[in-house]
Scaffold this motif. Structure first.
Motif, PDB file in Angstrom:
ATOM      1  N   ILE A   9      61.255 -46.673 -13.143  1.00 22.69           N
ATOM      2  CA  ILE A   9      62.482 -48.612 -13.327  1.00 22.69           C
ATOM      3  C   ILE A   9      62.040 -48.543 -15.077  1.00 22.69           C
ATOM      4  CG2 ILE A   9      61.445 -49.077 -11.557  1.00 22.69           C
ATOM      5  CD1 ILE A   9      59.566 -50.841 -12.300  1.00 22.69           C
ATOM      6  N   HIS A  10      62.909 -49.264 -15.298  1.00 24.99           N
ATOM      7  CA  HIS A  10      63.408 -49.606 -16.717  1.00 24.99           C
ATOM      8  C   HIS A  10      62.425 -51.652 -16.732  1.00 24.99           C
ATOM      9  CE1 HIS A  10      65.322 -52.236 -20.238  1.00 24.99           C
ATOM     10  NE2 HIS A  10      65.773 -50.991 -20.195  1.00 24.99           N
ATOM     11  N   LYS A  22      56.443 -46.952 -21.655  1.00 27.37           N
ATOM     12  CA  LYS A  22      55.954 -45.545 -21.374  1.00 27.37           C
ATOM     13  C   LYS A  22      55.392 -45.250 -20.038  1.00 27.37           C
ATOM     14  CE  LYS A  22      55.851 -42.455 -24.802  1.00 27.37           C
ATOM     15  NZ  LYS A  22      57.195 -41.447 -25.169  1.00 27.37           N
ATOM     16  N   ALA A  23      55.112 -46.641 -18.920  1.00 25.44           N
ATOM     17  CA  ALA A  23      54.406 -46.754 -17.613  1.00 25.44           C
ATOM     18  C   ALA A  23      55.575 -46.823 -16.891  1.00 25.44           C
ATOM     19  CB  ALA A  23      54.074 -48.097 -17.814  1.00 25.44           C
ATOM     20  N   ILE A  47      50.903 -50.260  -9.683  1.00 20.27           N
ATOM     21  CA  ILE A  47      50.863 -48.882 -11.121  1.00 20.27           C
ATOM     22  C   ILE A  47      50.984 -49.536 -12.575  1.00 20.27           C
ATOM     23  CG2 ILE A  47      51.327 -46.365 -11.365  1.00 20.27           C
ATOM     24  CD1 ILE A  47      52.155 -46.575  -7.947  1.00 20.27           C
ATOM     25  N   VAL A  48      52.226 -50.274 -12.595  1.00 15.71           N
ATOM     26  CA  VAL A  48      52.746 -50.358 -13.945  1.00 15.71           C
ATOM     27  C   VAL A  48      51.688 -51.469 -14.822  1.00 15.71           C
ATOM     28  CG1 VAL A  48      54.485 -51.788 -15.556  1.00 15.71           C
ATOM     29  CG2 VAL A  48      55.132 -49.773 -13.601  1.00 15.71           C
ATOM     30  N   GLY A  49      51.590 -52.686 -13.902  1.00 19.77           N
ATOM     31  CA  GLY A  49      50.406 -53.199 -14.610  1.00 19.77           C
ATOM     32  C   GLY A  49      48.543 -52.354 -14.778  1.00 19.77           C
ATOM     33  N   GLU A  50      47.790 -51.994 -13.814  1.00 22.42           N
ATOM     34  CA  GLU A  50      46.961 -50.983 -14.320  1.00 22.42           C
ATOM     35  C   GLU A  50      47.245 -50.601 -15.542  1.00 22.42           C
ATOM     36  OE1 GLU A  50      46.332 -48.783 -10.650  1.00 22.42           O
ATOM     37  OE2 GLU A  50      46.032 -50.692  -8.967  1.00 22.42           O
ATOM     38  N   ALA A  51      48.489 -49.331 -15.495  1.00 21.15           N
ATOM     39  CA  ALA A  51      48.406 -48.731 -16.743  1.00 21.15           C
ATOM     40  C   ALA A  51      49.155 -49.745 -18.034  1.00 21.15           C
ATOM     41  CB  ALA A  51      50.443 -47.808 -16.819  1.00 21.15           C
TER      42      ALA A  51
END
Length: 353
Positions: A31-32, A24-25, A11-15
């Motif tokens: 998570i940090h 921000k993501a 999810i973070v990678g896509e964002a």
């Protein structure tokens, strides 16, 4: 857990690929950024190895020889009963420095030698008193003694008070010139006889004072069929009902802060206080009825009338009520020293009652 981490990394990678900033993501999924980087290793999510990670030893760590020398120094006769806070300055006076005080504590702790040294007794962990549930009057009593100021500095009178845990009624009291188990024994006998509860009080709780644990009082309790219960040493919360009662006593507006002129004056004032407390005072813990009303069971009808009144008013003007009416239900059980660990002795009291 591993699947959850993979989803978070994805999810973070896509964002981030869509133009979002990394912190921000990460903040959106809780998570940090450093956690995200740790979970991401060339697209492969690794298990959390922090608890078992190998860490390099500090370069300034004491060597094995230095640790042995430090322990040997603390084993010397002149140091064996002293803590590092005493030994380190003494060594410094001799021009010797083995390690800092904190390092000495750490080395001794690792060697299993960081404990009370010499003849000092180790600290004892006291078990919490048994839990009891009072479901009716004259089932659980607590008592204690407090000092009342006398006519001159250093002279005191001693107020003995016994309170019923269920009703909060003062069932026995007296003012004496001394504190002893014989006087306490007499007071308990009178309280049992005056309340007509011979064989009824299952438990009498007190603190660890010498009158409370005297042999005379123990024999009296055994004769009356009362089980003694005691607080832990120096833990006033274990006898909260008596402590709270004494606070109410000494915070009355007419309490003579300058002291009582004689014991008769003290007895007369306490008599008026007990009458007010039992017959007039509306106790907040028992739904604002008097201890006498609850002790005699009159509070059942009083609370029912209050509930009916509130329901009637709500039906007449429902727009003024956003929820339920005030809770006027009767507290059916009062706990003494409630145990939140799941191991209570409530059944023990119920069987004794």
């Amino acid at each position: 857990m591993l699947e959850h981490r993979k989803q978070c990394v994805a999810i973070v990678g896509e964002a981030v690929a869509a133009g979002a900033r990394l912190f921000k993501a990460c903040d959106q999924i809780g998570i940090h950024p450093s956690t995200y980087r740790r979970w991401q290793d060339e697209g492969i999510v690794l298990a959390d190895k922090r608890p078992t990670a190998r860490r390099p030893e500090p370069a300034n760590k004491l060597s094995v020889a230095e640790r042995k020398q430090l322990l040997a120094t603390f084993h010397l006769p002149e140091h064996e009963d002293l803590p590092p806070s005493q030994v380190v300055p003494r060594l410094a006076d001799k021009g010797i420095f083995l390690a800092s005080e904190s390092t000495c504590y750490r080395v001794l702790h690792k060697a299993g030698e960081q404990h009370d040294r010499g003849r000092v007794k180790p600290k004892q962990r006291r078990a919490k008193p048994d839990e009891y549930a009072a479901t009716r009057p004259n089932q659980v009593w607590t008592w204690d003694v407090t000092w009342l100021k006398g006519p001159v500095r250093g002279v005191f009178f001693y107020l003995y008070m016994i309170v019923d845990v269920f009703s909060r009624k003062i069932v026995g009291w007296e003012v004496y010139e001394r504190e002893c188990g014989e006087l306490a024994s007499e007071l308990v006998r009178r309280a049992v006889m005056s309340t007509g509860s011979l064989g009824t009080p299952a438990v009498l709780h007190a603190d660890n004072g010498s009158p409370q644990k005297s042999a005379t009082l123990r024999v009296t309790l055994q004769q009356l069929g009362i089980e003694p219960s005691y607080s832990r040493p120096r833990v006033s919360n274990d006898n909260a009902y008596s402590e709270s009662l004494f606070r109410t006593t000494k915070y009355r507006p007419d309490y003579p802060m300058q002291g009582f002129g004689n014991i008769e004056e003290a007895q007369n004032w306490v008599l008026s206080f007990v009458r007010w407390y039992n017959l007039v005072h509306r106790h907040s813990a028992i739904k604002f009825v008097t201890p006498e009303q609850r002790h005699n069971g009159e509070d059942i009808e009083i609370l029912a009338q209050r509930k009916a009144l509130y329901e009637q008013v709500k039906q007449a003007r429902p727009e003024r009520w956003s929820g339920n009416t005030r809770d006027w239900s009767r507290p059916d059980k009062v706990l003494l020293n409630p145990d939140n660990t799941g191991t209570s002795n409530v059944k023990k009291l119920e069987s004794a009652a």
